[in-house]
Scaffold this motif. Structure first.
Motif, PDB file in Angstrom:
ATOM      1  N   GLN A 104      -7.624  -5.947  -4.777  1.00 21.78           N
ATOM      2  CA  GLN A 104      -8.481  -5.591  -3.759  1.00 21.78           C
ATOM      3  C   GLN A 104      -7.748  -4.563  -2.847  1.00 21.78           C
ATOM      4  O   GLN A 104      -8.498  -3.715  -2.296  1.00 21.78           O
ATOM      5  CB  GLN A 104      -9.093  -6.900  -3.063  1.00 21.78           C
ATOM      6  N   VAL A 105      -6.626  -5.142  -2.349  1.00 25.58           N
ATOM      7  CA  VAL A 105      -6.025  -4.264  -1.327  1.00 25.58           C
ATOM      8  C   VAL A 105      -5.693  -2.732  -1.877  1.00 25.58           C
ATOM      9  O   VAL A 105      -5.823  -1.778  -1.167  1.00 25.58           O
ATOM     10  CB  VAL A 105      -4.761  -4.858  -0.748  1.00 25.58           C
ATOM     11  N   LYS A 106      -5.231  -2.724  -3.047  1.00 22.78           N
ATOM     12  CA  LYS A 106      -4.845  -1.459  -3.473  1.00 22.78           C
ATOM     13  C   LYS A 106      -5.938  -0.544  -3.862  1.00 22.78           C
ATOM     14  O   LYS A 106      -5.942   0.516  -3.526  1.00 22.78           O
ATOM     15  CB  LYS A 106      -4.017  -1.631  -5.178  1.00 22.78           C
ATOM     16  N   LYS A 107      -7.072  -1.238  -4.156  1.00 21.77           N
ATOM     17  CA  LYS A 107      -8.398  -0.344  -3.985  1.00 21.77           C
ATOM     18  C   LYS A 107      -8.709   0.249  -2.941  1.00 21.77           C
ATOM     19  O   LYS A 107      -9.208   1.417  -2.757  1.00 21.77           O
ATOM     20  CB  LYS A 107      -9.542  -1.333  -4.794  1.00 21.77           C
ATOM     21  N   ALA A 108      -8.608  -0.766  -1.686  1.00 21.86           N
ATOM     22  CA  ALA A 108      -8.868  -0.412  -0.274  1.00 21.86           C
ATOM     23  C   ALA A 108      -8.031   1.030   0.193  1.00 21.86           C
ATOM     24  O   ALA A 108      -8.524   1.809   0.860  1.00 21.86           O
ATOM     25  CB  ALA A 108      -8.762  -1.287   0.655  1.00 21.86           C
ATOM     26  N   ILE A 109      -6.621   0.841  -0.307  1.00 24.69           N
ATOM     27  CA  ILE A 109      -5.804   1.836   0.196  1.00 24.69           C
ATOM     28  C   ILE A 109      -5.964   3.198  -0.733  1.00 24.69           C
ATOM     29  O   ILE A 109      -6.063   4.198  -0.018  1.00 24.69           O
ATOM     30  CB  ILE A 109      -4.221   1.274  -0.107  1.00 24.69           C
ATOM     31  N   VAL A 110      -6.203   2.820  -2.018  1.00 21.84           N
ATOM     32  CA  VAL A 110      -6.516   4.277  -2.680  1.00 21.84           C
ATOM     33  C   VAL A 110      -7.795   4.874  -2.038  1.00 21.84           C
ATOM     34  O   VAL A 110      -7.891   6.207  -2.183  1.00 21.84           O
ATOM     35  CB  VAL A 110      -6.804   3.873  -4.091  1.00 21.84           C
ATOM     36  N   GLY A 111      -8.837   4.284  -1.751  1.00 18.74           N
ATOM     37  CA  GLY A 111     -10.115   4.881  -1.256  1.00 18.74           C
ATOM     38  C   GLY A 111     -10.049   5.404  -0.258  1.00 18.74           C
ATOM     39  O   GLY A 111     -11.072   6.784  -0.171  1.00 18.74           O
ATOM     40  N   GLY A 112      -9.124   5.458   0.680  1.00 16.31           N
ATOM     41  CA  GLY A 112      -8.868   6.346   1.597  1.00 16.31           C
ATOM     42  C   GLY A 112      -9.537   5.915   3.211  1.00 16.31           C
ATOM     43  O   GLY A 112      -8.847   5.997   4.151  1.00 16.31           O
ATOM     44  N   ASP A 140     -10.319   2.993   4.292  1.00 18.35           N
ATOM     45  CA  ASP A 140      -9.611   2.026   5.060  1.00 18.35           C
ATOM     46  C   ASP A 140      -8.221   1.862   4.808  1.00 18.35           C
ATOM     47  O   ASP A 140      -7.660   1.050   5.019  1.00 18.35           O
ATOM     48  CB  ASP A 140     -10.215   0.713   4.498  1.00 18.35           C
ATOM     49  N   THR A 141      -7.451   3.026   4.376  1.00 12.72           N
ATOM     50  CA  THR A 141      -6.045   3.021   4.281  1.00 12.72           C
ATOM     51  C   THR A 141      -5.138   2.607   5.342  1.00 12.72           C
ATOM     52  O   THR A 141      -4.373   1.769   5.251  1.00 12.72           O
ATOM     53  CB  THR A 141      -5.667   4.509   3.513  1.00 12.72           C
ATOM     54  N   LEU A 142      -5.787   3.263   6.407  1.00 17.29           N
ATOM     55  CA  LEU A 142      -4.853   2.666   7.561  1.00 17.29           C
ATOM     56  C   LEU A 142      -5.239   1.383   8.006  1.00 17.29           C
ATOM     57  O   LEU A 142      -4.309   0.757   9.002  1.00 17.29           O
ATOM     58  CB  LEU A 142      -5.229   3.801   8.875  1.00 17.29           C
ATOM     59  N   GLY A 143      -5.769   0.854   7.457  1.00 23.30           N
ATOM     60  CA  GLY A 143      -6.241  -0.583   7.906  1.00 23.30           C
ATOM     61  C   GLY A 143      -4.862  -1.627   7.335  1.00 23.30           C
ATOM     62  O   GLY A 143      -4.662  -2.682   7.732  1.00 23.30           O
ATOM     63  N   TYR A 144      -4.234  -0.956   6.454  1.00 25.95           N
ATOM     64  CA  TYR A 144      -3.073  -1.852   5.846  1.00 25.95           C
ATOM     65  C   TYR A 144      -1.860  -1.027   5.888  1.00 25.95           C
ATOM     66  O   TYR A 144      -0.917  -1.690   6.309  1.00 25.95           O
ATOM     67  CB  TYR A 144      -3.555  -1.661   4.101  1.00 25.95           C
ATOM     68  N   VAL A 145      -1.817   0.300   5.853  1.00 26.66           N
ATOM     69  CA  VAL A 145      -0.516   1.186   5.898  1.00 26.66           C
ATOM     70  C   VAL A 145      -0.761   2.273   6.506  1.00 26.66           C
ATOM     71  O   VAL A 145      -1.833   2.688   6.700  1.00 26.66           O
ATOM     72  CB  VAL A 145      -0.142   1.353   4.293  1.00 26.66           C
ATOM     73  N   THR A 146       0.292   3.025   6.774  1.00 24.49           N
ATOM     74  CA  THR A 146       0.235   4.372   7.551  1.00 24.49           C
ATOM     75  C   THR A 146       0.495   5.412   6.356  1.00 24.49           C
ATOM     76  O   THR A 146       1.651   5.258   5.663  1.00 24.49           O
ATOM     77  CB  THR A 146       1.088   4.243   8.426  1.00 24.49           C
ATOM     78  N   ASN A 147      -0.419   6.297   6.283  1.00 19.38           N
ATOM     79  CA  ASN A 147      -0.097   7.562   5.366  1.00 19.38           C
ATOM     80  C   ASN A 147      -0.056   8.774   6.250  1.00 19.38           C
ATOM     81  O   ASN A 147      -0.843   8.911   7.329  1.00 19.38           O
ATOM     82  CB  ASN A 147      -1.200   7.547   4.385  1.00 19.38           C
ATOM     83  N   LEU A 148       0.739   9.748   6.136  1.00 17.40           N
ATOM     84  CA  LEU A 148       0.796  10.901   6.787  1.00 17.40           C
ATOM     85  C   LEU A 148      -0.093  12.064   5.719  1.00 17.40           C
ATOM     86  O   LEU A 148       0.146  12.142   4.643  1.00 17.40           O
ATOM     87  CB  LEU A 148       2.304  11.408   6.878  1.00 17.40           C
ATOM     88  N   ALA A 149      -0.626  12.905   6.788  1.00 20.83           N
ATOM     89  CA  ALA A 149      -1.368  14.140   5.860  1.00 20.83           C
ATOM     90  C   ALA A 149      -0.348  14.890   5.228  1.00 20.83           C
ATOM     91  O   ALA A 149       0.961  14.714   5.642  1.00 20.83           O
ATOM     92  CB  ALA A 149      -2.032  14.839   6.702  1.00 20.83           C
ATOM     93  N   ALA A 150      -0.877  15.386   4.116  1.00 29.87           N
ATOM     94  CA  ALA A 150       0.131  16.202   3.076  1.00 29.87           C
ATOM     95  C   ALA A 150       1.036  17.309   3.726  1.00 29.87           C
ATOM     96  O   ALA A 150       2.043  17.287   3.080  1.00 29.87           O
ATOM     97  CB  ALA A 150      -0.787  17.011   2.293  1.00 29.87           C
ATOM     98  N   THR A 151       0.570  17.619   4.802  1.00 24.60           N
ATOM     99  CA  THR A 151       1.577  19.021   5.474  1.00 24.60           C
ATOM    100  C   THR A 151       2.354  18.399   6.620  1.00 24.60           C
ATOM    101  O   THR A 151       2.916  19.214   7.264  1.00 24.60           O
ATOM    102  CB  THR A 151       0.578  19.913   5.877  1.00 24.60           C
ATOM    103  N   TYR A 152       2.451  17.043   6.574  1.00 26.17           N
ATOM    104  CA  TYR A 152       3.295  16.383   7.879  1.00 26.17           C
ATOM    105  C   TYR A 152       4.290  15.800   7.353  1.00 26.17           C
ATOM    106  O   TYR A 152       4.207  14.937   6.207  1.00 26.17           O
ATOM    107  CB  TYR A 152       2.506  15.535   8.890  1.00 26.17           C
ATOM    108  N   THR A 153       5.500  15.835   8.183  1.00 22.94           N
ATOM    109  CA  THR A 153       6.317  14.887   7.966  1.00 22.94           C
ATOM    110  C   THR A 153       7.052  14.357   9.427  1.00 22.94           C
ATOM    111  O   THR A 153       6.454  14.681  10.228  1.00 22.94           O
ATOM    112  CB  THR A 153       7.658  15.360   7.305  1.00 22.94           C
ATOM    113  N   LEU A 154       7.796  13.520   9.376  1.00 24.41           N
ATOM    114  CA  LEU A 154       8.445  12.761  10.562  1.00 24.41           C
ATOM    115  C   LEU A 154       9.548  13.869  11.006  1.00 24.41           C
ATOM    116  O   LEU A 154      10.379  14.226  10.453  1.00 24.41           O
ATOM    117  CB  LEU A 154       8.975  11.423  10.255  1.00 24.41           C
ATOM    118  N   ALA A 155       9.382  14.034  12.317  1.00 23.51           N
ATOM    119  CA  ALA A 155      10.189  15.015  13.154  1.00 23.51           C
ATOM    120  C   ALA A 155      11.349  14.231  13.606  1.00 23.51           C
ATOM    121  O   ALA A 155      12.731  14.627  13.520  1.00 23.51           O
ATOM    122  CB  ALA A 155       9.648  15.719  14.154  1.00 23.51           C
TER     123      ALA A 155
END
Length: 305
Positions: free
Chosen positions: A157-165, A167-182
């Motif tokens: 259930q959680v994997k489906k929610a994360i992949v769906g997009g 509600d991703t940030l409800g579980y984990v933090t993803n960065l947009a494709a063109t961004y990295t940590l400074a």
């Protein structure tokens, strides 16, 4: 067939836990989730004639300094921001890494859980939380290790929610494709622990995460904190005792929670990723310092997303 000792209770617990997860996720991830963001651009348009009239009146009444005198006696100026320190000029300049910034309470006996077991759960929850919000693989979109840390009967259930997009940030933090940590992420927050109706431990995490991002930013953007995205999450994880519960229930189970974001690109945020605003911002932190403080209610965040 005689009922085996503990069978009815174990089955009931699994059923209630699973149903509870469905209910909780529905509340946590959708109806109660606060999708709040900010993109503030203030434009003051003052007619030239009105501005000139005000200037003339101010000069005649003595409320505006003579330009020549002002030039001879300049007022105090703020020191220039350190271009190599994205935290400079913001409250996060004194913040530390999540490992030190997230406070864990002194473990004590809670419900039927011994103090030493509470201590173990607290440390495991902190580890899961930090991995979900700071692990490089997770930030890049690979949440496999995070999902493996969860109870087996919620992983799908959680994997489906994360992949769906959405509600991703409800579980984990993803960065947009063109961004990295400074620079490394900083955080401030705390954990608290209570028990639930099924004698499970419920660990509540209230944390402000500060993400300094390297990536696209409009050239006109300037001021303290222009490269910081602030994500404030209030989330919980449940842990069931091994006695009387099925193996599928063992491990972290995401519970209810909510979140708010500041200085983020709204379209990307609503699709589950963090990015800097795509339109220019000036001094985003000025007047919004409270979003860096963990005691600030999420409903007090500037709205936008």
């Amino acid at each position: 067939m005689p009922t085996q000792p503990g069978f009815r209770y174990r089955r009931s617990a699994v059923t209630e836990a699973r149903h509870g997860q469905d209910r909780v996720v529905a509340v946590r991830r959708r109806p109660r989730r606060k999708l709040i963001g900010v993109l503030i651009v203030i434009l003051l348009l003052v007619p030239a004639g009105l501005l000139a009239a005000k200037s003339l009146y101010g000069t005649m009444s003595g409320t505006v300094a003579d330009p020549e005198i002002a030039a001879e006696s300049p007022g105090p100026t703020a020191p220039p921001l350190d271009p190599n320190n994205p935290f400079d000029g913001t409250p996060a300049n004194t913040y530390v890494a999540p490992e030190q910034g997230i406070e864990v309470p002194t473990p004590t006996k809670t419900g039927s859980w011994a103090a030493k077991d509470v201590a173990t759960v607290l440390e495991k929850t902190k580890a899961v939380l930090i991995a979900a919000r700071t692990d490089q693989a997770v930030l890049g979109g690979d949440s496999a290790d995070y999902v493996k840390a969860l109870a087996p009967n919620v992983r799908s259930q959680v994997k489906k929610a994360i992949v769906g997009g959405t509600d991703t940030l409800g579980y984990v933090t993803n960065l947009a494709a063109t961004y990295t940590l400074a620079q490394p992420i900083r955080a401030a927050g705390s954990l608290t622990v209570t028990t639930g109706a099924l004698k499970q431990l419920i660990v509540r995490a209230d944390v402000v995460w500060i993400y300094p991002l390297a990536g696209p930013l409009p050239a006109q953007s300037k001021g303290a904190g222009v490269r910081l995205v602030v994500l404030h999450t209030v989330e919980s994880y449940e842990w069931f005792p091994s006695k009387g519960f099925a193996d599928e229930d063992q491990g972290a189970r995401p519970g209810e929670g909510e979140r708010a974001v500041f200085n983020a690109d709204c379209p990307k945020y609503l699709k589950g990723a963090l990015a800097l605003p795509s339109t220019p911002v000036t001094d985003p932190v000025k007047g919004n310092e409270k979003v860096f403080t963990v005691t600030t209610p999420l409903t007090s965040f500037p709205t936008g997303c």
